[in-house]
Write a protein that holds these residues in place. Structure first.
Motif, PDB file in Angstrom:
ATOM      1  N   ARG A 216      -5.772   3.855  12.521  1.00  0.00           N
ATOM      2  CA  ARG A 216      -4.659   4.759  12.848  1.00  0.00           C
ATOM      3  C   ARG A 216      -3.310   4.037  12.884  1.00  0.00           C
ATOM      4  NH1 ARG A 216      -8.521   6.871  16.826  1.00  0.00           N
ATOM      5  NH2 ARG A 216      -9.187   8.978  16.190  1.00  0.00           N
ATOM      6  N   GLN A 225      -2.637  10.404   4.493  1.00  0.00           N
ATOM      7  CA  GLN A 225      -3.791  11.198   4.069  1.00  0.00           C
ATOM      8  C   GLN A 225      -5.041  10.336   3.922  1.00  0.00           C
ATOM      9  OE1 GLN A 225      -1.143  10.333   2.271  1.00  0.00           O
ATOM     10  NE2 GLN A 225      -1.420  10.661   0.056  1.00  0.00           N
ATOM     11  N   ASP A 228      -6.416   9.691   7.352  1.00  0.00           N
ATOM     12  CA  ASP A 228      -7.172  10.884   7.761  1.00  0.00           C
ATOM     13  C   ASP A 228      -8.547  10.916   7.102  1.00  0.00           C
ATOM     14  OD1 ASP A 228      -5.045  11.709   9.308  1.00  0.00           O
ATOM     15  OD2 ASP A 228      -4.255  13.104   7.804  1.00  0.00           O
TER      16      ASP A 228
END
Length: 269
Positions: A216, A225, A228
């Protein structure tokens, strides 16, 4: 009377050497061929040969290995056109010179596993710095190697810090590989089982492992993205090469490549 006709590989080596400078390479250094082991290790065991992306149609970098594509054009420029009409099986294979003696191989950007080649292959290997997609002017051979000093003086990201190597002529696992080096996440898996069929040693490096907390912290490296996506596929809060490999058929390969870059860049001990 003319001598024996030179092979394409010999022409390529002479072409590059004429454009190279520097002293002979330390023969204790090794070329490594980095790759993701899913499918590749089984293919190595079945065929006994490591082949170029012109044969496989796949790559852990760009996907331009076809007649007229960027990879074809870069090779034509670098090797004086000697491979322009060559069979895919006659083209060089790509790796890196492990001048930093990394246990992960010279260029883990392209995969967690690597074949470490023998010293004998150095005499039929050409080199460039930086990566050939940048169309560099700095070339080298085992007898004329100024690239290490150039690379050491440069300031590139960890994943881009490699001297590209091109091994000309067939690469046989039995004759040309000292060892296959794997990530420990593949212990006890089908990859290890396939590796046991190879006629070379199997070794293990310290491993890549990235926690989701660390993941993170790096949305700017390849894009949020891909952070994620990494969070989506992580298992028990971590990413490993095997975890990414297990989902290769479920996600876009280019997207997973970016997740791998995050793991390779930030997931070393």
């Amino acid at each position: 009377m003319s001598g024996p006709e030179l092979s394409g590989a010999e022409h390529a080596l002479r072409h590059v050497e004429a454009r190279s400078t520097g002293s002979p390479l330390d023969r204790a250094l090794r070329v490594t061929l980095n790759f993701h082991p899913e499918r590749v290790v089984a293919a190595l065991a079945d065929t006994g040969r490591y082949v170029s992306q012109f044969v496989t149609g796949t790559s852990n970098g760009g996907l331009t290995a076809f007649a007229g594509g960027d990879r074809w054009r870069w090779e034509s420029r670098m090797f004086g056109g000697v491979y322009d009409r060559a069979s895919a099986y006659d083209r060089p294979v790509y790796g890196g010179l492990n001048f930093r003696l990394s246990p992960y191989g010279a260029s883990p950007r392209f995969g967690s596993a690597h074949l470490r080649l023998t010293a004998d292959t150095l005499s039929r290997t050409t080199f460039c710095y930086p990566d050939s997609f940048l169309e560099p002017e700095n070339l080298g051979t085992a007898d004329r190697m100024a690239l290490i000093e150039i690379a050491l003086a440069d300031d590139r990201d960890l994943l881009d810090d490699y001297i590209e190597a091109h091994v000309h002529g067939p690469v046989s696992v039995e004759a040309d590989a000292e060892a296959l080096v794997l990530d420990p996440s593949y212990r006890g898996t089908a990859v290890e089982e396939e590796a046991s069929r190879l006629p070379c040693a199997v070794e293990w490096h310290p491993g890549f492992r990235l926690s989701v907390d660390e993941l993170r912290r790096h949305p700017d490296f390849r894009g949020p993205q891909y952070v994620d996506l990494g969070l989506e596929i992580a298992v028990d809060g971590v990413l490993t090469p095997k975890i990414i490999g297990d989902v290769r058929d479920r996600y876009d390969q280019q997207d997973l490549k970016k997740v791998w870059h995050l793991l390779a860049r930030f997931g070393r001990p």
